[in-house]
Design an enzyme around this catalytic site. Structure first.
Site, PDB file in Angstrom:
ATOM      1  N   GLY A 116       0.817  -1.212   0.000  1.00  0.00           N
ATOM      2  CA  GLY A 116       0.000   0.000   0.000  1.00  0.00           C
ATOM      3  C   GLY A 116       0.843   1.251   0.000  1.00  0.00           C
ATOM      4  CG  ASN A 117      -0.412   4.715  -1.630  1.00  0.00           C
ATOM      5  OD1 ASN A 117      -1.057   5.621  -1.108  1.00  0.00           O
ATOM      6  ND2 ASN A 117      -0.886   3.984  -2.633  1.00  0.00           N
ATOM      7  NE  ARG A 118       4.833   6.028   5.079  1.00  0.00           N
ATOM      8  CZ  ARG A 118       4.795   5.201   6.120  1.00  0.00           C
ATOM      9  NH1 ARG A 118       3.726   5.156   6.894  1.00  0.00           N
ATOM     10  NH2 ARG A 118       5.826   4.421   6.392  1.00  0.00           N
TER      11      ARG A 118
END
Ligand code: CTP
Ligand code: CA
Length: 232
Positions: A33-35
């Site tokens: 995932g990413n932030r």
């Protein structure tokens, strides 16, 4: 913009916005995932509705509840986001890709949880590239439809932020590119945001530094200025 920020200048416009960050599964319990928090896209959706637009928010893993008057389509992966965006964009006046779409996904998804010590214990993760949803949306853009992309850039040894951003605008072919300069610090998850809006005519509109709501208001004013006159 002040009092004009809530002018009903998007009345009757159909707007589709992607927000958040996609998650690409590795097995039934894990993902890459990413932030991205989705806050900028969420603010864009809320303010577009407040200015009279008919708004769909394609939300990838966004925690916040739907903004008032906005229809939310929840998605998880880049592939789900892609399908939802193509379906919703078909009759939209404005399409905004503010989601952080994973550039890559694991090339295989294990059907059961990867276990320590099992024969299949991985020592690396093979990746394949995801389709570029923004470029696809530009390719299928209806006449008069405005497609807006986002980019977070830093300067580097090759070029400064705006040079990289102009190259990205040209590569993507979108009508506006909203550029975050992330050289100085972190944008992800923060309340404030500084952006420049680039257009293919060479113009660069620097929006006043402020909250994500203030930035969203500036983006909609820039978009409203460029929309073809509404059909009566
Ligand atoms: N985007 C997209 N589909 C992807 C990747 C990105 O639609 N698979 C969209 C993003 O939503 C954003 C724009 O493309 O509006 C720019 O994203 P960015 O990550 O800056 O661009 P990339 O082309 O992925 O380039 P980079 O290699 O710099 O990450
Ligand atoms: Ca990317």
């Amino acid at each position: 913009h002040g009092a004009g920020a809530l002018a009903p200048d998007l009345t009757g416009r159909r707007v589709v916005i992607s927000a958040g960050g996609t998650r690409e599964p590795l097995d039934p319990v894990r993902y890459l995932g990413n932030r991205s928090s989705g806050r900028q896209g969420w603010a864009l959706a809320r303010l577009a509705a407040a200015r009279g637009a008919d708004v769909v928010l394609v939300a990838a893993n966004v925690e916040a509840a739907a903004p008032f008057g906005v229809r939310v389509v929840a998605v998880g992966t880049a592939d789900e986001l892609r399908t939802a965006m193509h379906a919703e964009a078909a009759n939209a006046d404005v399409v905004v890709m503010s989601a952080a779409v994973a550039d890559f996904r694991p090339s295989a998804v294990a059907g059961s949880k990867l276990k320590k010590g099992s024969a299949g214990e991985p020592d690396s993760v093979a990746l394949v590239r995801n389709p570029d949803v923004l470029a696809e949306l530009v390719g299928s853009r209806a006449a008069g439809q405005l497609v807006v992309g986002f980019a977070a850039e830093t300067g580097d040894a090759d070029a400064d932020v705006l040079t990289h951003a102009r190259a990205k605008l040209a590569r993507k072919g979108c009508d506006l590119l909203v550029v975050n300069d992330v050289s100085a610090g972190q944008v992800f998850g923060q309340a404030d945001n500084t952006v420049v809006v680039l257009a293919p005519d060479g113009s660069a509109t620097e929006l006043p530094h402020g909250s994500k709501d203030a930035v969203a208001a500036g983006i909609w004013s820039t978009v409203a200025d460029r929309l073809p006159a509404a059909a009566q």
